[in-house]
Enzyme design. Sequence first.
Site, mmCIF file in Angstrom:
data_model
loop_
_atom_site.group_PDB
_atom_site.id
_atom_site.type_symbol
_atom_site.label_atom_id
_atom_site.label_comp_id
_atom_site.label_asym_id
_atom_site.label_seq_id
_atom_site.Cartn_x
_atom_site.Cartn_y
_atom_site.Cartn_z
ATOM 1 N N LYS A 1 50.491 -31.484 44.320
ATOM 2 C CA LYS A 1 50.143 -32.793 44.895
ATOM 3 C C LYS A 1 50.705 -32.903 46.312
ATOM 4 C CE LYS A 1 49.882 -34.921 40.337
ATOM 5 N NZ LYS A 1 50.445 -35.748 39.278
ATOM 6 N N GLN B 1 55.546 -38.915 37.615
ATOM 7 C CA GLN B 1 54.962 -37.802 36.872
ATOM 8 C C GLN B 1 55.322 -37.899 35.390
ATOM 9 O OE1 GLN B 1 52.845 -35.665 38.217
ATOM 10 N NE2 GLN B 1 52.579 -34.439 36.390
ATOM 11 N N ASP C 1 47.579 -43.614 40.204
ATOM 12 C CA ASP C 1 47.203 -42.934 38.959
ATOM 13 C C ASP C 1 46.224 -43.771 38.140
ATOM 14 O OD1 ASP C 1 48.218 -40.370 38.396
ATOM 15 O OD2 ASP C 1 50.214 -41.142 37.934
HETATM 16 N N1 GUN Z 1 50.953 -35.701 33.791
HETATM 17 C C1 GUN Z 1 49.826 -35.013 33.513
HETATM 18 N N2 GUN Z 1 48.795 -35.517 34.234
HETATM 19 C C2 GUN Z 1 49.294 -36.542 34.961
HETATM 20 C C3 GUN Z 1 48.717 -37.444 35.888
HETATM 21 O O1 GUN Z 1 47.509 -37.424 36.187
HETATM 22 N N3 GUN Z 1 49.570 -38.356 36.439
HETATM 23 C C4 GUN Z 1 50.886 -38.407 36.109
HETATM 24 N N4 GUN Z 1 51.626 -39.351 36.692
HETATM 25 N N5 GUN Z 1 51.450 -37.589 35.246
HETATM 26 C C5 GUN Z 1 50.653 -36.661 34.675
#
Ligand code: GUN
Length: 284
Positions: A52, A96, A119
């Site tokens: 990211k 996350q 998100d």
């Molecule tokens: N863990 C796995 N996929 C995601 C996601 O799209 N966002 C977040 N914050 N955590 C994750």
Amino acid sequence: MAQRIDGKVLAARYKAEAASGAAALQKQGIAPRLAVIIVGENPASKTYVAGKARDCAECGILSDVIELPEQTGEQALLERVAALNADDAVHGVLVQLPLPAHIQESHVIHAIAPEKDVDGFTPINVGRMVLGEECFLPCTPAGCLAMLQSTGVPIAGKDAVVIGRSNIVGKPMALLLTAQNATVTLCHSRTENLREKCAAANILIAAVGKAGFVTADMVKPGAIVIDVGINRGADGRLCGDVDFAAASEKAAFISPVPGGVGLMTRAMLMQNTVKAARLQSGLL
Ligand code: GUN
């Protein structure tokens, strides 16, 4: 033989769009910025977060990765989120997942300001999505939808099967497909006659988390198959939920792992971050 839906090519297109949006904001003195909090040492999460941050750099989006120790308490984490909510220089806040077991994920997600929820996980954004209102769409289902649309095959009227009912992927995916006028069956670990249901689907979305779960007999000839899984196969290599080689013999379109949905998730996050910066600058 199925046509491969190339996540790399498609993600590059969506990232280029985010980058031009970010550049336009910068001309107006606004520097789009994403803050990512990661708690603990989960290796997969670390890899995702690094990806990211790399995408942000590529798109001209500032990013802060805030690494907190495994033993961080829920209250301390909530305070970090509150500080980012209050920081006008930060447009997107992402925590996350998964979080360590001693922290209740819902408490933390609920604490994120809805206008910074890139998100699309907060109850406000989920509610808006259910109602078909303007919102931040969750990145993985939004990426899957973009992949489906890239095939040029109309979604309206098709039978779609989603395997997996998580809050992050399965549930919102079913809603997005419904909004596109597909007829959706949301399958899960308790579903009876799963194989038959899958084998009747024009669109099959696999979000199970088990390597090789979707076998060729579960794929309707001519179907579109999107593989959301990220697993390690018996050989230690990264693979999805779908037996790619066998399913490719039957599907019309199929997404690979790696090089598929994962890249699209990140591209959608870039788009959401630019959107958040526009929103908070009064430009939307
Ligand atoms: N863990 C796995 N996929 C995601 C996601 O799209 N966002 C977040 N914050 N955590 C994750």
